[in-house]
Motif scaffolding. Structure first.
Motif, short mmCIF file in Angstrom:
data_model
loop_
_atom_site.label_atom_id
_atom_site.label_comp_id
_atom_site.label_asym_id
_atom_site.label_seq_id
_atom_site.Cartn_x
_atom_site.Cartn_y
_atom_site.Cartn_z
N LEU A 23 44.62 36.45 36.14
CA LEU A 23 45.53 37.54 36.85
C LEU A 23 45.39 37.77 38.14
O LEU A 23 44.05 37.50 38.33
N VAL A 24 46.58 37.69 38.45
CA VAL A 24 45.87 38.21 40.42
C VAL A 24 47.23 39.12 40.70
O VAL A 24 48.19 38.99 40.28
N ASP A 25 46.16 39.48 40.69
CA ASP A 25 46.70 41.10 41.71
C ASP A 25 46.28 41.44 43.32
O ASP A 25 45.66 41.90 43.40
N GLY A 26 47.23 40.73 44.25
CA GLY A 26 47.24 41.18 45.57
C GLY A 26 46.05 39.91 45.79
O GLY A 26 45.85 38.66 45.63
N GLU A 27 44.84 40.14 45.88
CA GLU A 27 43.51 39.16 46.38
C GLU A 27 42.95 39.64 45.53
O GLU A 27 41.50 38.65 45.48
N THR A 28 42.67 40.20 44.43
CA THR A 28 41.70 39.89 42.81
C THR A 28 42.09 39.53 42.09
O THR A 28 43.42 39.33 41.86
N ILE A 29 41.55 38.51 41.66
CA ILE A 29 41.51 36.84 40.86
C ILE A 29 40.86 37.78 39.44
O ILE A 29 38.91 37.52 39.61
N THR A 30 41.43 38.42 38.57
CA THR A 30 40.40 38.32 36.99
C THR A 30 40.31 37.15 36.34
O THR A 30 41.63 36.69 36.00
N THR A 31 38.92 36.56 36.46
CA THR A 31 39.47 35.90 34.82
C THR A 31 38.30 35.50 34.05
O THR A 31 38.41 35.50 32.77
N ALA A 32 37.43 36.84 34.44
CA ALA A 32 37.09 37.23 33.46
C ALA A 32 37.35 37.61 31.39
O ALA A 32 38.29 38.58 31.88
N ALA A 33 36.45 36.48 30.55
CA ALA A 33 37.04 37.01 29.28
C ALA A 33 37.00 38.36 28.89
O ALA A 33 37.67 39.57 28.29
N ALA A 34 36.09 39.13 29.10
CA ALA A 34 36.23 40.36 28.53
C ALA A 34 36.82 41.74 29.48
O ALA A 34 36.98 42.37 29.42
N ASP A 35 37.55 41.34 30.69
CA ASP A 35 38.40 41.99 31.69
C ASP A 35 39.44 41.76 30.66
O ASP A 35 40.72 42.50 31.73
N LEU A 36 39.56 40.20 30.41
CA LEU A 36 41.47 40.11 30.95
C LEU A 36 41.68 40.50 28.99
O LEU A 36 43.24 40.68 28.53
#
Length: 102
Positions: free
Chosen positions: A41-54
């Protein structure tokens, strides 16, 4: 700009809200909603790749129509033996519209 990489019918697709995606046939009627698993997930400048967050990310889509892909012709031939074989295939597909990424 918010976009996500999702698993859609055995492939990975980059989607944002309002996109139309053609993927392998999914069950359900026209107008039904489905949830696609997010891989990034890319939200502006933050990129989320951790399985726990996804796990908390929800990408929902609405099924627009069922269709079939182009005809693929498979031909086999062996020289001097008279062996010829012809076969065809059309993949069953669904077109979906991404409604929300939350």
């Amino acid at each position: 700009m918010v976009y996500a990489i999702v698993r859609a019918g055995g492939r990975q697709e980059k989607v944002s809200v309002g996109d139309h995606v053609t993927m392998n046939r999914v069950p359900g009627g026209v107008g039904s909603t489905l949830e696609l698993p997010a891989l990034l997930l890319v939200d502006g400048e933050t990129i989320t790749t951790a399985a726990a967050d996804l796990v908390n990310v929800k990408v929902t889509a609405e099924k627009l129509e069922d269709l079939r892909g182009p005809k693929i012709v498979i031909q086999k031939f062996k020289n001097k033996t008279g062996y010829k074989k012809r076969q065809g295939h059309r993949q069953e597909l669904s077109k979906v519209k991404i409604t929300s990424i939350a």
